[in-house]
Design a protein around this motif. Sequence first.
Motif, mmCIF file in Angstrom:
data_model
loop_
_atom_site.group_PDB
_atom_site.id
_atom_site.type_symbol
_atom_site.label_atom_id
_atom_site.label_comp_id
_atom_site.label_asym_id
_atom_site.label_seq_id
_atom_site.Cartn_x
_atom_site.Cartn_y
_atom_site.Cartn_z
ATOM 1 N N PRO A 52 0.811 -1.221 0.000
ATOM 2 C CA PRO A 52 0.000 0.000 0.000
ATOM 3 C C PRO A 52 0.845 1.272 0.000
ATOM 4 O O PRO A 52 1.983 1.285 0.490
ATOM 5 N N PHE A 53 0.234 2.362 -0.540
ATOM 6 C CA PHE A 53 0.963 3.603 -0.752
ATOM 7 C C PHE A 53 -0.022 4.759 -0.588
ATOM 8 O O PHE A 53 -1.127 4.712 -1.125
ATOM 9 N N ASN A 54 0.370 5.785 0.165
ATOM 10 C CA ASN A 54 -0.535 6.908 0.460
ATOM 11 C C ASN A 54 -0.316 8.063 -0.509
ATOM 12 O O ASN A 54 0.825 8.477 -0.739
ATOM 13 N N VAL A 55 -1.422 8.606 -1.032
ATOM 14 C CA VAL A 55 -1.333 9.689 -2.020
ATOM 15 C C VAL A 55 -2.497 10.662 -1.841
ATOM 16 O O VAL A 55 -3.448 10.392 -1.105
ATOM 17 N N LYS A 56 -2.387 11.783 -2.569
ATOM 18 C CA LYS A 56 -3.492 12.732 -2.715
ATOM 19 C C LYS A 56 -3.488 13.211 -4.152
ATOM 20 O O LYS A 56 -2.419 13.384 -4.756
ATOM 21 N N VAL A 57 -4.683 13.391 -4.722
ATOM 22 C CA VAL A 57 -4.772 13.892 -6.107
ATOM 23 C C VAL A 57 -4.285 15.338 -6.140
ATOM 24 O O VAL A 57 -4.800 16.198 -5.429
ATOM 25 N N SER A 58 -3.252 15.591 -6.954
ATOM 26 C CA SER A 58 -2.726 16.959 -7.086
ATOM 27 C C SER A 58 -3.227 17.624 -8.372
ATOM 28 O O SER A 58 -3.374 18.841 -8.435
ATOM 29 N N VAL A 59 -3.477 16.807 -9.407
ATOM 30 C CA VAL A 59 -4.060 17.303 -10.658
ATOM 31 C C VAL A 59 -5.187 16.357 -11.025
ATOM 32 O O VAL A 59 -4.954 15.174 -11.253
ATOM 33 N N ARG A 60 -6.419 16.858 -11.048
ATOM 34 C CA ARG A 60 -7.551 15.968 -11.314
ATOM 35 C C ARG A 60 -7.587 15.560 -12.783
ATOM 36 O O ARG A 60 -6.978 16.218 -13.650
ATOM 37 N N ASP A 61 -8.314 14.477 -13.050
ATOM 38 C CA ASP A 61 -8.473 13.978 -14.417
ATOM 39 C C ASP A 61 -9.500 14.867 -15.129
ATOM 40 O O ASP A 61 -10.701 14.817 -14.845
ATOM 41 N N LEU A 62 -9.025 15.668 -16.086
ATOM 42 C CA LEU A 62 -9.905 16.629 -16.767
ATOM 43 C C LEU A 62 -10.857 15.968 -17.760
ATOM 44 O O LEU A 62 -11.803 16.594 -18.227
#
Length: 536
Positions: free
Chosen positions: A430-440
Amino acid sequence: IFFSGSIYEMFGNECCLSTGEVIKVIGFKINKLIASICENNEDSQFSAKVELPLNFPGLYKVVADKTPYTSIEEITRKVAIGPTRFGHPCFYSPEDIKLANLTIKPGEQITFNSVEEVNGTTAVNCGVIRNNQSHSFTLPLSQEGEFYECEDDQIYTLKEIAEWKIPKCRKRIVKLSNTLHVWDCSNPLPENFGGRLILTPVYEVQAVMKFRKDIVHILSDLDVEVKDITDCYDISSFLQPLSLEDIFERTSKEFPMVAEIMEGPLGSQKPYNLLHIGKEIVIYRKYQATRVLASEIRSDSPKRHFLIPMTYKGKFKRRPREFPTAYDLEIARSEREQLHVVATKAFESPHTELFSVSVGDQFLVQQRQTSEVLYEGRKKVIDVLACEQILSDAYKKVLLPMYMEGGFVEVIHDKKQYQLSEICKEFRLPFNVKVSVRDLSIKEDVLAAVPGLQLEEEITDSYLLISSASNPVESWEIPVYRLNMSVHLLSNDVQTVVPPMTKTTVEEISEEEYYMVRRYENQTLHPPPRPPKKPA
Protein backbone atom coordinates in the motif's frame (compact mmCIF):
# COMPACT_ATOMS: atom_id res chain seq x y z
CA ILE A 1 -51.57 -20.17 -18.12
CA PHE A 2 -53.27 -18.30 -15.29
CA PHE A 3 -56.80 -19.58 -14.74
CA SER A 4 -57.78 -16.80 -12.34
CA GLY A 5 -57.27 -13.41 -13.96
CA SER A 6 -56.52 -10.44 -11.74
CA ILE A 7 -54.23 -7.45 -11.22
CA TYR A 8 -51.39 -8.14 -8.79
CA GLU A 9 -49.03 -5.75 -7.04
CA MET A 10 -45.44 -6.97 -7.52
CA PHE A 11 -42.50 -4.93 -6.28
CA GLY A 12 -44.51 -1.70 -6.58
CA ASN A 13 -45.66 -2.43 -10.15
CA GLU A 14 -49.13 -3.56 -11.13
CA CYS A 15 -49.07 -6.57 -13.42
CA CYS A 16 -52.20 -7.92 -15.10
CA LEU A 17 -52.22 -11.72 -15.12
CA SER A 18 -55.18 -12.51 -17.36
CA THR A 19 -56.85 -15.86 -17.73
CA GLY A 20 -55.18 -17.63 -20.65
CA GLU A 21 -51.95 -15.56 -20.40
CA VAL A 22 -48.90 -17.57 -21.48
CA ILE A 23 -45.82 -17.11 -19.30
CA LYS A 24 -42.37 -18.63 -19.81
CA VAL A 25 -40.67 -19.41 -16.51
CA ILE A 26 -36.95 -18.69 -16.93
CA GLY A 27 -35.72 -19.26 -13.41
CA PHE A 28 -36.22 -19.39 -9.69
CA LYS A 29 -34.55 -16.95 -7.37
CA ILE A 30 -34.47 -16.49 -3.62
CA ASN A 31 -36.29 -13.26 -2.83
CA LYS A 32 -35.65 -13.08 0.93
CA LEU A 33 -34.56 -15.24 3.84
CA ILE A 34 -36.31 -16.20 7.06
CA ALA A 35 -33.60 -16.48 9.73
CA SER A 36 -34.09 -18.50 12.91
CA ILE A 37 -31.79 -17.15 15.62
CA CYS A 38 -29.93 -19.97 17.35
CA GLU A 39 -29.31 -19.53 21.07
CA ASN A 40 -26.02 -20.72 22.59
CA ASN A 41 -24.93 -21.93 19.13
CA GLU A 42 -27.30 -24.89 19.45
CA ASP A 43 -28.73 -25.70 16.05
CA SER A 44 -31.89 -27.19 17.50
CA GLN A 45 -32.73 -24.24 19.73
CA PHE A 46 -33.92 -20.93 18.32
CA SER A 47 -35.92 -18.27 20.04
CA ALA A 48 -37.11 -16.02 17.23
CA LYS A 49 -37.49 -15.71 13.47
CA VAL A 50 -36.64 -12.56 11.55
CA GLU A 51 -36.94 -11.63 7.88
CA LEU A 52 -33.66 -10.64 6.24
CA PRO A 53 -33.41 -8.98 2.80
CA LEU A 54 -30.61 -10.25 0.56
CA ASN A 55 -28.77 -6.90 0.88
CA PHE A 56 -28.70 -7.18 4.68
CA PRO A 57 -25.16 -6.07 5.66
CA GLY A 58 -22.57 -8.43 7.01
CA LEU A 59 -20.25 -11.26 6.05
CA TYR A 60 -21.05 -14.83 7.02
CA LYS A 61 -19.37 -18.23 7.27
CA VAL A 62 -21.26 -21.25 6.01
CA VAL A 63 -21.59 -24.18 8.44
CA ALA A 64 -21.12 -27.53 6.67
CA ASP A 65 -24.36 -29.53 6.29
CA LYS A 66 -24.20 -32.73 8.39
CA THR A 67 -26.81 -34.52 6.25
CA PRO A 68 -25.07 -36.53 3.49
CA TYR A 69 -26.03 -36.70 -0.18
CA THR A 70 -26.59 -40.25 -1.47
CA SER A 71 -25.39 -39.84 -5.07
CA ILE A 72 -23.62 -37.51 -7.47
CA GLU A 73 -26.97 -37.06 -9.26
CA GLU A 74 -28.53 -35.68 -6.06
CA ILE A 75 -25.65 -33.21 -5.63
CA THR A 76 -26.01 -31.86 -9.19
CA ARG A 77 -29.78 -31.54 -8.71
CA LYS A 78 -29.63 -29.66 -5.41
CA VAL A 79 -26.28 -27.83 -5.28
CA ALA A 80 -25.24 -24.90 -7.51
CA ILE A 81 -22.23 -25.86 -9.67
CA GLY A 82 -21.04 -23.21 -12.13
CA PRO A 83 -18.16 -21.35 -13.76
CA THR A 84 -17.76 -18.60 -11.15
CA ARG A 85 -15.63 -18.84 -8.01
CA PHE A 86 -18.74 -19.58 -5.91
CA GLY A 87 -19.74 -22.57 -8.03
CA HIS A 88 -17.05 -25.04 -6.95
CA PRO A 89 -18.49 -26.88 -3.91
CA CYS A 90 -16.35 -29.40 -2.05
CA PHE A 91 -17.41 -32.82 -0.68
CA TYR A 92 -15.77 -35.86 0.86
CA SER A 93 -16.71 -39.52 1.09
CA PRO A 94 -16.10 -41.68 4.19
CA GLU A 95 -15.36 -44.62 1.86
CA ASP A 96 -12.84 -45.24 -0.93
CA ILE A 97 -13.97 -44.19 -4.42
CA LYS A 98 -12.15 -46.38 -6.93
CA LEU A 99 -11.76 -44.94 -10.43
CA ALA A 100 -9.96 -46.27 -13.50
CA ASN A 101 -6.60 -44.62 -12.72
CA LEU A 102 -7.17 -43.05 -9.31
CA THR A 103 -8.53 -43.96 -5.89
CA ILE A 104 -10.09 -41.19 -3.80
CA LYS A 105 -9.28 -41.79 -0.14
CA PRO A 106 -11.80 -41.50 2.71
CA GLY A 107 -12.09 -37.87 3.85
CA GLU A 108 -10.20 -36.49 0.82
CA GLN A 109 -11.63 -33.16 -0.38
CA ILE A 110 -13.23 -33.41 -3.84
CA THR A 111 -13.88 -30.13 -5.70
CA PHE A 112 -16.82 -30.16 -8.13
CA ASN A 113 -15.86 -27.85 -11.03
CA SER A 114 -18.51 -28.28 -13.75
CA VAL A 115 -21.20 -30.57 -15.15
CA GLU A 116 -20.69 -31.71 -18.75
CA GLU A 117 -22.07 -34.20 -21.21
CA VAL A 118 -19.45 -36.51 -22.75
CA ASN A 119 -20.50 -39.08 -25.40
CA GLY A 120 -24.12 -38.77 -24.35
CA THR A 121 -23.39 -39.35 -20.65
CA THR A 122 -23.61 -36.53 -18.09
CA ALA A 123 -20.72 -36.41 -15.59
CA VAL A 124 -19.14 -34.00 -13.13
CA ASN A 125 -15.60 -32.70 -13.69
CA CYS A 126 -13.85 -32.99 -10.31
CA GLY A 127 -10.42 -32.45 -8.83
CA VAL A 128 -8.34 -33.32 -5.76
CA ILE A 129 -5.13 -31.70 -4.53
CA ARG A 130 -2.27 -34.01 -3.52
CA ASN A 131 1.20 -32.72 -2.62
CA ASN A 132 0.28 -29.29 -4.08
CA GLN A 133 -0.62 -30.92 -7.42
CA SER A 134 -4.10 -31.02 -8.90
CA HIS A 135 -5.52 -34.31 -10.22
CA SER A 136 -8.60 -34.12 -12.45
CA PHE A 137 -11.21 -36.83 -13.00
CA THR A 138 -14.94 -37.27 -13.74
CA LEU A 139 -17.67 -38.82 -11.63
CA PRO A 140 -20.83 -40.15 -13.35
CA LEU A 141 -24.23 -39.09 -12.01
CA SER A 142 -24.91 -42.75 -11.24
CA GLN A 143 -22.08 -42.84 -8.66
CA GLU A 144 -23.68 -43.66 -5.30
CA GLY A 145 -22.40 -43.47 -1.72
CA GLU A 146 -22.37 -40.99 1.13
CA PHE A 147 -21.05 -37.51 0.25
CA TYR A 148 -20.64 -34.88 2.97
CA GLU A 149 -20.00 -31.14 2.58
CA CYS A 150 -16.48 -30.02 3.49
CA GLU A 151 -15.88 -27.18 5.92
CA ASP A 152 -15.72 -23.84 4.08
CA ASP A 153 -13.33 -21.17 5.43
CA GLN A 154 -14.49 -18.47 2.99
CA ILE A 155 -16.81 -15.62 3.99
CA TYR A 156 -19.88 -14.58 1.98
CA THR A 157 -22.58 -11.92 1.81
CA LEU A 158 -26.20 -13.04 2.27
CA LYS A 159 -26.80 -12.47 -1.46
CA GLU A 160 -23.93 -14.81 -2.38
CA ILE A 161 -25.21 -17.45 0.05
CA ALA A 162 -28.72 -17.18 -1.39
CA GLU A 163 -27.48 -17.55 -4.97
CA TRP A 164 -24.87 -20.27 -4.48
CA LYS A 165 -24.79 -21.82 -1.03
CA ILE A 166 -28.37 -22.89 -0.19
CA PRO A 167 -29.12 -26.33 -1.71
CA LYS A 168 -32.62 -26.93 -3.04
CA CYS A 169 -35.03 -28.38 -0.44
CA ARG A 170 -32.54 -27.72 2.38
CA LYS A 171 -31.93 -25.00 4.92
CA ARG A 172 -28.53 -23.41 5.53
CA ILE A 173 -26.84 -22.65 8.86
CA VAL A 174 -24.48 -19.64 8.86
CA LYS A 175 -22.35 -17.85 11.44
CA LEU A 176 -21.94 -14.08 11.45
CA SER A 177 -18.30 -13.24 10.70
CA ASN A 178 -18.31 -9.45 10.36
CA THR A 179 -21.23 -7.03 10.70
CA LEU A 180 -19.53 -4.23 8.72
CA HIS A 181 -21.94 -1.76 10.30
CA VAL A 182 -22.58 -0.37 13.76
CA TRP A 183 -25.60 -2.00 15.39
CA ASP A 184 -28.72 0.15 15.69
CA CYS A 185 -32.32 -0.37 16.76
CA SER A 186 -33.47 -1.11 13.19
CA ASN A 187 -31.22 -4.19 13.06
CA PRO A 188 -33.45 -7.29 13.46
CA LEU A 189 -30.61 -9.30 15.03
CA PRO A 190 -29.85 -8.98 18.77
CA GLU A 191 -27.11 -6.52 19.76
CA ASN A 192 -23.60 -8.08 19.84
CA PHE A 193 -25.05 -11.22 18.23
CA GLY A 194 -22.34 -13.80 17.55
CA GLY A 195 -24.36 -17.00 17.23
CA ARG A 196 -25.74 -18.94 14.29
CA LEU A 197 -28.67 -18.37 11.96
CA ILE A 198 -30.76 -21.07 10.26
CA LEU A 199 -31.72 -19.61 6.88
CA THR A 200 -34.93 -20.71 5.15
CA PRO A 201 -35.34 -19.26 1.62
CA VAL A 202 -38.50 -17.65 0.21
CA TYR A 203 -38.46 -17.96 -3.60
CA GLU A 204 -39.74 -15.89 -6.49
CA VAL A 205 -40.42 -17.11 -10.01
CA GLN A 206 -38.70 -15.18 -12.81
CA ALA A 207 -40.71 -15.15 -16.02
CA VAL A 208 -41.13 -13.45 -19.37
CA MET A 209 -44.47 -12.61 -20.99
CA LYS A 210 -45.14 -12.36 -24.69
CA PHE A 211 -45.93 -8.66 -24.92
CA ARG A 212 -43.55 -7.32 -22.27
CA LYS A 213 -39.86 -6.53 -22.66
CA ASP A 214 -38.96 -6.78 -18.99
CA ILE A 215 -38.59 -9.68 -16.57
CA VAL A 216 -41.60 -10.35 -14.34
CA HIS A 217 -40.98 -11.44 -10.74
CA ILE A 218 -43.79 -13.53 -9.22
CA LEU A 219 -43.64 -14.54 -5.56
CA SER A 220 -43.97 -18.29 -5.13
CA ASP A 221 -46.83 -17.90 -2.64
CA LEU A 222 -49.05 -15.98 -5.11
CA ASP A 223 -52.53 -17.54 -5.05
CA VAL A 224 -53.09 -18.48 -8.71
CA GLU A 225 -53.63 -21.71 -10.61
CA VAL A 226 -51.45 -22.59 -13.60
CA LYS A 227 -51.20 -25.37 -16.15
CA ASP A 228 -47.94 -26.65 -17.69
CA ILE A 229 -48.11 -26.34 -21.50
CA THR A 230 -44.37 -26.63 -22.26
CA ASP A 231 -44.73 -29.70 -24.47
CA CYS A 232 -47.32 -28.13 -26.78
CA TYR A 233 -46.09 -24.54 -27.15
CA ASP A 234 -43.40 -22.88 -29.29
CA ILE A 235 -41.22 -21.33 -26.58
CA SER A 236 -38.83 -19.81 -29.15
CA SER A 237 -41.33 -16.97 -29.59
CA PHE A 238 -40.34 -15.58 -26.18
CA LEU A 239 -37.45 -13.25 -25.45
CA GLN A 240 -34.37 -14.91 -23.92
CA PRO A 241 -32.99 -12.83 -21.01
CA LEU A 242 -29.23 -13.01 -20.46
CA SER A 243 -27.21 -11.81 -17.48
CA LEU A 244 -23.84 -10.09 -17.90
CA GLU A 245 -22.24 -13.37 -16.78
CA ASP A 246 -24.06 -15.18 -19.61
CA ILE A 247 -22.75 -12.61 -22.12
CA PHE A 248 -19.20 -12.91 -20.73
CA GLU A 249 -19.27 -16.71 -21.19
CA ARG A 250 -19.86 -16.32 -24.94
CA THR A 251 -16.90 -16.83 -27.28
CA SER A 252 -14.90 -13.80 -28.45
CA LYS A 253 -15.98 -14.52 -32.04
CA GLU A 254 -19.60 -13.67 -31.16
CA PHE A 255 -18.71 -10.04 -30.37
CA PRO A 256 -19.69 -7.32 -31.15
CA MET A 257 -23.45 -7.70 -30.57
CA VAL A 258 -26.50 -5.46 -30.14
CA ALA A 259 -28.69 -6.01 -27.06
CA GLU A 260 -31.72 -4.43 -25.42
CA ILE A 261 -31.79 -3.95 -21.63
CA MET A 262 -34.56 -5.89 -19.87
CA GLU A 263 -33.46 -5.10 -16.31
CA GLY A 264 -31.19 -2.16 -15.59
CA PRO A 265 -28.84 -1.38 -12.68
CA LEU A 266 -29.53 1.16 -9.96
CA GLY A 267 -27.29 4.21 -9.56
CA SER A 268 -26.93 7.81 -10.60
CA GLN A 269 -23.28 7.49 -11.68
CA LYS A 270 -22.46 7.33 -15.38
CA PRO A 271 -22.96 5.02 -17.26
CA TYR A 272 -25.39 3.27 -14.89
CA ASN A 273 -27.92 6.11 -15.15
CA LEU A 274 -28.02 5.57 -18.93
CA LEU A 275 -28.69 1.83 -18.72
CA HIS A 276 -32.47 1.84 -18.34
CA ILE A 277 -35.08 -0.71 -19.49
CA GLY A 278 -35.58 -0.61 -23.26
CA LYS A 279 -32.18 1.00 -24.00
CA GLU A 280 -30.31 -0.57 -26.92
CA ILE A 281 -26.56 -1.03 -26.46
CA VAL A 282 -23.64 -2.37 -28.47
CA ILE A 283 -21.41 -4.84 -26.60
CA TYR A 284 -18.04 -4.73 -28.37
CA ARG A 285 -15.89 -7.21 -26.48
CA LYS A 286 -15.12 -8.94 -23.18
CA TYR A 287 -11.79 -8.81 -21.37
CA GLN A 288 -9.91 -8.75 -18.08
CA ALA A 289 -8.75 -5.32 -16.90
CA THR A 290 -6.52 -4.09 -14.09
CA ARG A 291 -7.80 -1.77 -11.38
CA VAL A 292 -6.13 -0.27 -8.32
CA LEU A 293 -8.16 -0.72 -5.16
CA ALA A 294 -8.02 2.48 -3.07
CA SER A 295 -9.53 3.57 0.25
CA GLU A 296 -10.05 6.98 1.79
CA ILE A 297 -7.57 7.79 4.58
CA ARG A 298 -9.53 8.72 7.68
CA SER A 299 -9.53 7.68 11.33
CA ASP A 300 -13.29 7.29 11.65
CA SER A 301 -15.51 5.01 9.61
CA PRO A 302 -17.08 4.36 7.21
CA LYS A 303 -14.35 4.92 4.64
CA ARG A 304 -15.07 5.31 0.93
CA HIS A 305 -13.57 2.74 -1.45
CA PHE A 306 -12.71 3.07 -5.14
CA LEU A 307 -11.54 1.01 -8.11
CA ILE A 308 -9.26 3.21 -10.25
CA PRO A 309 -8.48 2.21 -13.86
CA MET A 310 -4.93 2.44 -15.18
CA THR A 311 -6.24 4.92 -17.78
CA TYR A 312 -6.90 7.50 -15.03
CA LYS A 313 -5.21 10.71 -16.24
CA GLY A 314 -4.99 12.58 -12.93
CA LYS A 315 -1.71 13.00 -11.03
CA PHE A 316 -0.86 12.14 -7.44
CA LYS A 317 1.47 13.50 -4.78
CA ARG A 318 2.73 11.30 -1.99
CA ARG A 319 1.30 11.46 1.52
CA PRO A 320 3.01 10.19 4.69
CA ARG A 321 2.40 6.59 5.68
CA GLU A 322 1.92 5.52 9.29
CA PHE A 323 3.61 2.45 10.79
CA PRO A 324 2.47 0.90 14.09
CA THR A 325 5.54 -1.35 14.64
CA ALA A 326 9.19 -1.66 13.67
CA TYR A 327 8.14 -4.78 11.76
CA ASP A 328 6.00 -2.59 9.46
CA LEU A 329 9.05 -0.41 8.76
CA GLU A 330 10.92 -3.50 7.60
CA ILE A 331 8.06 -4.46 5.23
CA ALA A 332 7.83 -0.92 3.79
CA ARG A 333 11.52 -0.23 3.18
CA SER A 334 12.74 -0.41 -0.43
CA GLU A 335 15.96 -0.25 -2.42
CA ARG A 336 14.70 2.78 -4.37
CA GLU A 337 14.91 5.25 -1.50
CA GLN A 338 15.74 5.31 2.19
CA LEU A 339 12.75 5.33 4.50
CA HIS A 340 12.78 8.38 6.83
CA VAL A 341 10.39 8.30 9.82
CA VAL A 342 9.54 10.22 12.99
CA ALA A 343 8.50 8.42 16.19
CA THR A 344 5.03 9.36 17.47
CA LYS A 345 5.05 7.05 20.49
CA ALA A 346 7.71 6.39 23.14
CA PHE A 347 9.14 2.89 23.69
CA GLU A 348 11.28 1.73 26.62
CA SER A 349 13.52 -1.15 25.59
CA PRO A 350 13.81 -4.05 28.07
CA HIS A 351 17.36 -4.73 26.82
CA THR A 352 20.36 -2.43 27.31
CA GLU A 353 21.73 -3.52 23.94
CA LEU A 354 18.70 -2.08 22.12
CA PHE A 355 17.55 1.53 21.74
CA SER A 356 14.75 3.21 23.70
CA VAL A 357 12.66 5.54 21.56
CA SER A 358 11.30 8.97 22.53
CA VAL A 359 8.54 10.90 20.75
CA GLY A 360 10.09 13.05 18.02
CA ASP A 361 13.14 10.83 17.41
CA GLN A 362 13.95 10.60 13.68
CA PHE A 363 15.38 7.53 11.98
CA LEU A 364 16.63 6.35 8.60
CA VAL A 365 15.67 2.68 8.23
CA GLN A 366 18.57 0.45 7.18
CA GLN A 367 17.98 -3.32 7.24
CA ARG A 368 16.82 -6.32 9.23
CA GLN A 369 19.44 -8.28 11.15
CA THR A 370 19.92 -10.30 14.33
CA SER A 371 21.43 -9.22 17.64
CA GLU A 372 22.50 -10.94 20.86
CA VAL A 373 20.75 -9.70 24.01
CA LEU A 374 20.81 -10.71 27.66
CA TYR A 375 17.43 -12.25 28.58
CA GLU A 376 16.81 -13.69 32.08
CA GLY A 377 20.53 -14.08 32.67
CA ARG A 378 21.12 -15.88 29.36
CA LYS A 379 22.21 -14.70 25.94
CA LYS A 380 19.55 -14.87 23.27
CA VAL A 381 19.54 -14.01 19.53
CA ILE A 382 16.55 -11.92 18.38
CA ASP A 383 15.50 -10.12 15.17
CA VAL A 384 16.17 -6.37 15.17
CA LEU A 385 15.90 -3.45 12.75
CA ALA A 386 19.12 -1.51 12.15
CA CYS A 387 18.50 2.25 11.82
CA GLU A 388 20.39 5.52 11.89
CA GLN A 389 19.08 8.06 14.38
CA ILE A 390 19.25 11.59 12.96
CA LEU A 391 20.84 13.95 15.48
CA SER A 392 21.38 17.70 15.05
CA ASP A 393 24.89 17.29 13.65
CA ALA A 394 25.48 13.56 13.23
CA TYR A 395 23.98 10.10 12.65
CA LYS A 396 23.94 7.41 15.37
CA LYS A 397 23.58 3.69 14.59
CA VAL A 398 20.84 2.10 16.72
CA LEU A 399 18.99 -1.23 16.89
CA LEU A 400 15.22 -1.43 17.38
CA PRO A 401 13.58 -4.73 18.44
CA MET A 402 11.37 -6.07 15.65
CA TYR A 403 8.49 -6.65 18.09
CA MET A 404 8.57 -3.00 19.14
CA GLU A 405 5.06 -1.55 19.38
CA GLY A 406 5.49 2.14 18.82
CA GLY A 407 4.32 4.51 16.18
CA PHE A 408 6.09 6.11 13.25
CA VAL A 409 5.13 8.62 10.55
CA GLU A 410 6.97 8.84 7.23
CA VAL A 411 8.79 12.06 6.30
CA ILE A 412 8.25 12.81 2.58
CA HIS A 413 11.07 14.51 0.66
CA ASP A 414 9.73 13.60 -2.78
CA LYS A 415 7.66 16.47 -4.28
CA LYS A 416 7.20 14.83 -7.69
CA GLN A 417 3.74 14.28 -9.21
CA TYR A 418 3.06 10.72 -10.37
CA GLN A 419 0.73 8.97 -12.80
CA LEU A 420 -1.02 5.89 -11.40
CA SER A 421 0.98 3.54 -13.61
CA GLU A 422 4.26 5.08 -12.39
CA ILE A 423 3.32 4.51 -8.74
CA CYS A 424 2.45 0.85 -9.40
CA LYS A 425 5.73 0.36 -11.24
CA GLU A 426 8.10 2.20 -8.88
CA PHE A 427 6.65 1.66 -5.38
CA ARG A 428 5.34 -1.16 -3.25
CA LEU A 429 1.65 -0.99 -2.33
CA PRO A 430 0.00 0.00 0.00
CA PHE A 431 0.96 3.60 -0.75
CA ASN A 432 -0.54 6.91 0.46
CA VAL A 433 -1.33 9.69 -2.02
CA LYS A 434 -3.49 12.73 -2.71
CA VAL A 435 -4.77 13.89 -6.11
CA SER A 436 -2.73 16.96 -7.09
CA VAL A 437 -4.06 17.30 -10.66
CA ARG A 438 -7.55 15.97 -11.31
CA ASP A 439 -8.47 13.98 -14.42
CA LEU A 440 -9.90 16.63 -16.77
CA SER A 441 -11.51 13.99 -19.01
CA ILE A 442 -13.96 13.14 -16.19
CA LYS A 443 -16.78 15.59 -15.61
CA GLU A 444 -16.72 15.01 -11.84
CA ASP A 445 -13.50 13.44 -10.58
CA VAL A 446 -14.60 11.95 -7.24
CA LEU A 447 -10.98 11.30 -6.22
CA ALA A 448 -10.09 15.01 -6.33
CA ALA A 449 -12.35 15.78 -3.36
CA VAL A 450 -10.84 13.05 -1.15
CA PRO A 451 -8.19 14.49 1.22
CA GLY A 452 -6.07 11.34 1.17
CA LEU A 453 -6.08 7.91 -0.50
CA GLN A 454 -4.35 4.66 0.31
CA LEU A 455 -3.63 2.70 -2.87
CA GLU A 456 -3.95 -0.82 -1.48
CA GLU A 457 -3.40 -3.34 -4.28
CA GLU A 458 -3.80 -4.10 -7.97
CA ILE A 459 -6.70 -6.40 -8.87
CA THR A 460 -7.88 -8.01 -12.10
CA ASP A 461 -11.59 -8.06 -12.91
CA SER A 462 -13.93 -8.98 -15.80
CA TYR A 463 -15.46 -6.22 -17.96
CA LEU A 464 -17.64 -5.69 -21.03
CA LEU A 465 -17.07 -2.71 -23.34
CA ILE A 466 -20.38 -1.11 -24.34
CA SER A 467 -21.85 1.99 -26.00
CA SER A 468 -25.27 3.35 -26.88
CA ALA A 469 -26.57 1.79 -30.12
CA SER A 470 -28.38 4.97 -31.23
CA ASN A 471 -25.62 7.46 -30.35
CA PRO A 472 -22.24 5.69 -30.14
CA VAL A 473 -20.05 8.72 -29.35
CA GLU A 474 -18.32 7.14 -26.32
CA SER A 475 -17.88 3.66 -24.86
CA TRP A 476 -17.87 2.46 -21.25
CA GLU A 477 -16.41 -0.42 -19.30
CA ILE A 478 -19.01 -2.17 -17.11
CA PRO A 479 -18.09 -4.78 -14.46
CA VAL A 480 -19.54 -8.23 -15.08
CA TYR A 481 -19.86 -9.44 -11.48
CA ARG A 482 -20.90 -6.23 -9.69
CA LEU A 483 -23.71 -5.06 -11.99
CA ASN A 484 -27.19 -6.56 -11.78
CA MET A 485 -28.40 -6.25 -15.36
CA SER A 486 -30.27 -8.45 -17.87
CA VAL A 487 -30.42 -8.04 -21.65
CA HIS A 488 -31.77 -9.87 -24.68
CA LEU A 489 -29.82 -10.03 -27.93
CA LEU A 490 -31.14 -8.25 -31.02
CA SER A 491 -28.44 -9.09 -33.57
CA ASN A 492 -24.77 -9.65 -34.29
CA ASP A 493 -24.89 -7.34 -37.31
CA VAL A 494 -23.10 -4.30 -35.89
CA GLN A 495 -22.40 -1.34 -38.20
CA THR A 496 -19.51 0.07 -36.11
CA VAL A 497 -17.08 -2.72 -35.24
CA VAL A 498 -14.46 -0.32 -33.83
CA PRO A 499 -15.70 1.09 -30.47
CA PRO A 500 -15.70 4.86 -29.93
CA MET A 501 -13.37 6.48 -27.39
CA THR A 502 -13.53 4.74 -23.99
CA LYS A 503 -14.46 7.03 -21.10
CA THR A 504 -12.50 6.63 -17.89
CA THR A 505 -14.71 5.69 -14.95
CA VAL A 506 -13.61 5.64 -11.32
CA GLU A 507 -15.94 3.13 -9.69
CA GLU A 508 -16.97 3.80 -6.09
CA ILE A 509 -17.81 0.50 -4.39
CA SER A 510 -19.64 -0.34 -1.19
CA GLU A 511 -17.94 -1.68 1.92
CA GLU A 512 -19.24 -5.20 1.23
CA GLU A 513 -17.99 -5.08 -2.38
CA TYR A 514 -14.63 -3.88 -1.02
CA TYR A 515 -14.31 -6.92 1.26
CA MET A 516 -15.40 -9.20 -1.59
CA VAL A 517 -12.79 -7.78 -3.98
CA ARG A 518 -10.01 -8.08 -1.39
CA ARG A 519 -11.08 -11.60 -0.45
CA TYR A 520 -11.01 -12.89 -4.04
CA GLU A 521 -7.69 -11.27 -4.81
CA ASN A 522 -5.99 -12.63 -1.70
CA GLN A 523 -7.51 -16.09 -1.37
CA THR A 524 -4.61 -17.78 -3.21
CA LEU A 525 -1.92 -15.85 -1.35
CA HIS A 526 -0.30 -16.94 1.89
CA PRO A 527 -0.76 -14.55 4.81
CA PRO A 528 2.31 -12.48 5.76
CA PRO A 529 4.41 -13.79 8.66
CA ARG A 530 3.35 -12.57 12.08
CA PRO A 531 5.61 -10.01 13.78
CA PRO A 532 7.80 -11.36 16.59
CA LYS A 533 6.17 -11.49 19.99
CA LYS A 534 7.37 -9.30 22.81
CA PRO A 535 9.14 -11.37 25.51
CA ALA A 536 6.97 -12.00 28.57
